[in-house]
Design an enzyme around this catalytic site. Structure first.
Site, PDB file in Angstrom:
ATOM      1  N   CYS A  94       0.835  -1.203   0.000  1.00  0.00           N
ATOM      2  CA  CYS A  94       0.000   0.000   0.000  1.00  0.00           C
ATOM      3  C   CYS A  94       0.874   1.259   0.000  1.00  0.00           C
ATOM      4  O   CYS A  94       1.844   1.342  -0.741  1.00  0.00           O
ATOM      5  CB  CYS A  94      -0.956  -0.064   1.200  1.00  0.00           C
ATOM      6  SG  CYS A  94      -2.391   1.025   1.099  1.00  0.00           S
ATOM      7  N   THR A  95       0.570   2.230   0.843  1.00  0.00           N
ATOM      8  CA  THR A  95       1.310   3.495   0.846  1.00  0.00           C
ATOM      9  C   THR A  95       2.679   3.385   1.494  1.00  0.00           C
ATOM     10  O   THR A  95       3.412   4.372   1.554  1.00  0.00           O
ATOM     11  CB  THR A  95       0.497   4.591   1.546  1.00  0.00           C
ATOM     12  OG1 THR A  95       0.131   4.138   2.861  1.00  0.00           O
ATOM     13  CG2 THR A  95      -0.759   4.923   0.767  1.00  0.00           C
TER      14      THR A  95
END
Length: 228
Positions: A94-95
């Protein structure tokens, strides 16, 4: 596995289960040994601090979540840059890839992130991938949240072999059959995507933009600094 306040728990729990099921020794790293609260409330107990974490790691991993706090945390960014010099695999879900990029660990590499933050990752000069799991040499990055399980199994297969990954998958009974085809912008459709965008902007918009702008500026300064 680097933890920080506001991480998304599933980002790291999925890979952690895959690693642990395959018999890997996992360190949960944070500033202190105090509980680290996730973005939905449950907390995790770290096992080592930034200072006591082993110097040579086979795998360095960053989960996603409210990663803007990491981008502005010099100690964590420096920790990532330091351990990233010798780690065999530099990874994220993800981030978390934004944190790797802020530490200069994705310069010249292709990487994945949550679909909603692909533009932000590109601001670091990273070649952005839309793959669920992106493998570029020893950089292995997963897309948003649930991609962490696919990421974990991919990495286990690469490090310990396909049989180990299959055993881990079976142990988890990972046999996904989602009730809706809404796990991507294409499947969810424009109306649901627009609702998500409004929620995301209201919740994180300005803060994330400011954090990324400052992190990009620091990354550019680091690249311009003379080598010693």
């Amino acid at each position: 596995m680097v933890l920080y306040g506001g991480h998304t728990m599933l980002d790291f729990v999925g890979p952690h289960l895959a690693f642990a099921s395959a018999g890997m020794r996992v360190h949960l790293v944070s500033d202190s040994l105090d509980p680290v609260v996730s973005d939905t409330g449950p907390a995790v107990l770290p096992t080592v601090t930034l200072e006591s974490c082993p110097a040579d790691l086979d795998i360095l991993f960053v989960p996603g979540g409210r990663v803007d706090e990491v981008l502005l945390d010099r100690a964590k960014v420096e920790f990532l840059a330091d351990r990233g010099r010798t780690a065999s695999y530099l990874t994220s879900v993800c981030t978390g890839s934004l944190a790797l990029a802020a530490a200069g660990l994705l310069d010249g590499y292709r990487a994945a992130t949550h679909w909603a933050t692909r533009d932000q990752l590109a601001r670091f000069g990273v070649e952005v991938s839309s793959e669920r799991v992106c493998v570029d040499r020893n950089r292995i990055t997963g897309g948003g949240v649930t991609a962490g399980i696919d990421f974990g199994l991919t990495l286990v297969a690469r490090v310990l072999g396909e049989d180990a990954a299959k055993l881990s998958q079976l142990a988890m009974e990972y046999n996904p059959q989602p009730p809706f085809d809404a796990g991507s912008p294409e499947g969810a459709g424009p109306e649901v995507v627009a609702r998500f965008a409004r929620f995301s902007e209201a919740t994180f918009g300005e803060r994330v933009d400011e954090s990324i702008a400052r992190a990009v500026s620091r990354a550019l300064e680091r690249r311009a600094a003379p080598s010693v």
